[in-house]
Enzyme design. Structure first.
Site, short mmCIF file in Angstrom:
data_model
loop_
_atom_site.label_atom_id
_atom_site.label_comp_id
_atom_site.label_asym_id
_atom_site.label_seq_id
_atom_site.Cartn_x
_atom_site.Cartn_y
_atom_site.Cartn_z
N GLY A 75 -7.75 -7.83 2.61
CA GLY A 75 -8.01 -8.34 3.59
C GLY A 75 -7.97 -10.02 3.72
CD GLU A 99 -1.58 -2.02 3.41
OE1 GLU A 99 -2.55 -1.77 2.43
OE2 GLU A 99 -1.57 -3.22 4.15
CB SER A 159 -5.25 -8.26 -2.83
OG SER A 159 -6.53 -9.47 -3.15
NE ARG A 165 -15.58 -5.02 -2.99
CZ ARG A 165 -14.31 -4.60 -2.78
NH1 ARG A 165 -14.23 -4.57 -1.43
NH2 ARG A 165 -13.39 -5.17 -3.67
CD GLU A 215 -5.40 0.73 2.52
OE1 GLU A 215 -5.94 0.85 3.61
OE2 GLU A 215 -4.81 0.24 1.27
CG ASP A 223 -11.18 -1.31 -1.74
OD1 ASP A 223 -11.15 -0.49 -1.09
OD2 ASP A 223 -11.52 -3.19 -1.01
CB THR A 224 -12.64 3.17 0.32
OG1 THR A 224 -10.90 3.82 0.10
CG2 THR A 224 -11.84 1.87 1.07
#
Length: 387
Positions: free
Chosen positions: A161, A277, A159, A360, A265, A284-285
């Site tokens: 990245g 995906e 997850s 983050r 995505e 998150d985006t």
């Protein structure tokens, strides 16, 4: 629909398995409707722990530990919010009559890139880029040579990245192999993807409540090391491409079934759209929807779970920028310049109990025309620092 008060014998309960910043927003929306909330995660004082009625800390891969909490709490809805979780626990809970969102099979498919890619490409016939699955460094090199450089290498389970890299040439393969071990999940198998020649990538937030499917405006985003850093809404794209994106999003979410919000995505090249995906939860985006929509992705997720109507108003363009720590700190402090709090911008601080490089910690949100919002978000995020 009837709503009760929390902490009563007739309370409606939701349980989050995974309690990060996205889960925190879901819990807040649930609190607004009087639901009783339980947040579960692998570490103490996770963001959603701060706002839930009860919190648990447990090994998220431990089937028996997860099931023990589920049986004790008897939630009406179980919302998996992370990939690194015991799927066996979800299947068993579902077998015992608990409502897993969207369903255990969908979670199983989407948490594993091999499962979802073969499901999308081979069962549903969706257009994707070429790919191969490998289990060794030699296999990775062979696949990369066959697919061509550059290529993208990802663990089948991870997850944000973690473990993802781009191999631009043969000499990058050893480093990509080592990076894959940093996965949050299972790095025993990897997917090697041909680099799709796309113009941009989008997230198509798609909500299903059992009666209707609705789409948010497409979200454009930038990633670094496989993790989002900027997003904006709407992404400017042709009506043909937008329609194709919605069609693909509906096919994949219909195929997965269940209720809730999905982050689909997609890669876009001209009017052509490729599936990448899908996550069966807020994305998150999609944090940009906190400022662009009357119902954020988190509110829509909860509405969809409860089977409520999904109508919302798109207020207008906006952008988000993620702040990532540059230090390791067991008591992190985020230093936010006052200029971020204006008539068309604000900040959400996640209150994570520990910082490390790349984690983050906050998001800046700006309301303006998409291009101006993105430019301002790029500027404002430089005014957030580790204290």
């Amino acid at each position: 629909m009837q709503f009760s008060a929390p902490l009563k014998s007739n309370s409606k309960k939701i349980m989050l398995l995974g309690s990060g910043e996205l889960g925190k927003e879901v819990i807040i929306e649930a609190q607004r409707l009087g639901l009783e909330t339980i947040a579960v995660d692998r570490y103490e004082n996770a963001p959603a722990h701060h706002v839930a009625h009860r919190a648990y800390v447990v090994n998220m891969q431990d089937k028996d530990a997860i099931l023990e909490i589920i049986r004790r709490e008897k939630p009406d809805y179980i919302l998996p919010e992370i990939e690194a979780i015991s799927i066996d626990a979800l299947f068993e809970a579902e077998k015992e009559g608990y409502n897993v969102i969207p369903n255990a099979e969908a979670v199983s498919k989407t948490m594993n890139r091999k499962n979802i890619r073969t499901f999308a490409a081979e069962e549903l016939g969706l257009k994707t880029g070429p790919y191969k699955f490998v289990t060794t460094e030699e296999g990775m090199l062979s696949a990369a040579k066959e697919l061509g450089f550059p290529c993208v290498i990802k663990p089948v389970m991870s997850s944000s990245g973690h473990g993802q890299s781009v191999a631009k040439q043969e000499s990058d393969i050893p480093n990509s192999w080592e990076m894959a071990k940093e996965a949050r999940g299972d790095a025993s198998e990897l997917i090697v993807e041909a680099f799709v020649d796309f113009d941009y990538e989008i997230t198509m937030l798609t909500a299903r409540n059992g009666k209707e499917t609705v789409f948010c405006e497409p979200i454009g985003h930038e990633q670094r090391d496989g993790d989002y850093v900027f997003s904006w809404q709407p992404m400017q794209m042709s009506e043909i491409a937008k329609k194709k994106a919605q069609e693909i999003a509906k096919i994949i979410t219909d195929g997965l079934g269940g209720q809730g919000l999905f982050g689909v995505e997609l890669f876009v090249k001209g009017d052509e759209v490729y599936f990448s995906e899908v996550s069966p939860r807020p994305h998150d985006t999609g944090m940009v929807t906190l400022i662009t929509q009357s119902q954020s992705e988190f509110a829509l997720h909860l509405r969809a779970v409860l089977g409520l109507p999904l109508g919302f108003t798109f207020y207008g363009d906006g952008a988000s920028a993620a702040f990532k720590s540059e230090v390791h700190n067991y008591a992190p402090v985020v230093d936010v310049d006052e200029s971020l709090f204006s008539e068309n911008s604000f900040v959400r601080v996640f209150s994570k109990p520990e910082a490390h490089k790349g984690r983050r910690l906050a998001v800046a949100l700006v309301f303006d025309t998409a291009q101006k919002a993105l430019e301002r978000a790029r500027t404002l995020i430089t005014k957030i620092k580790d204290a």
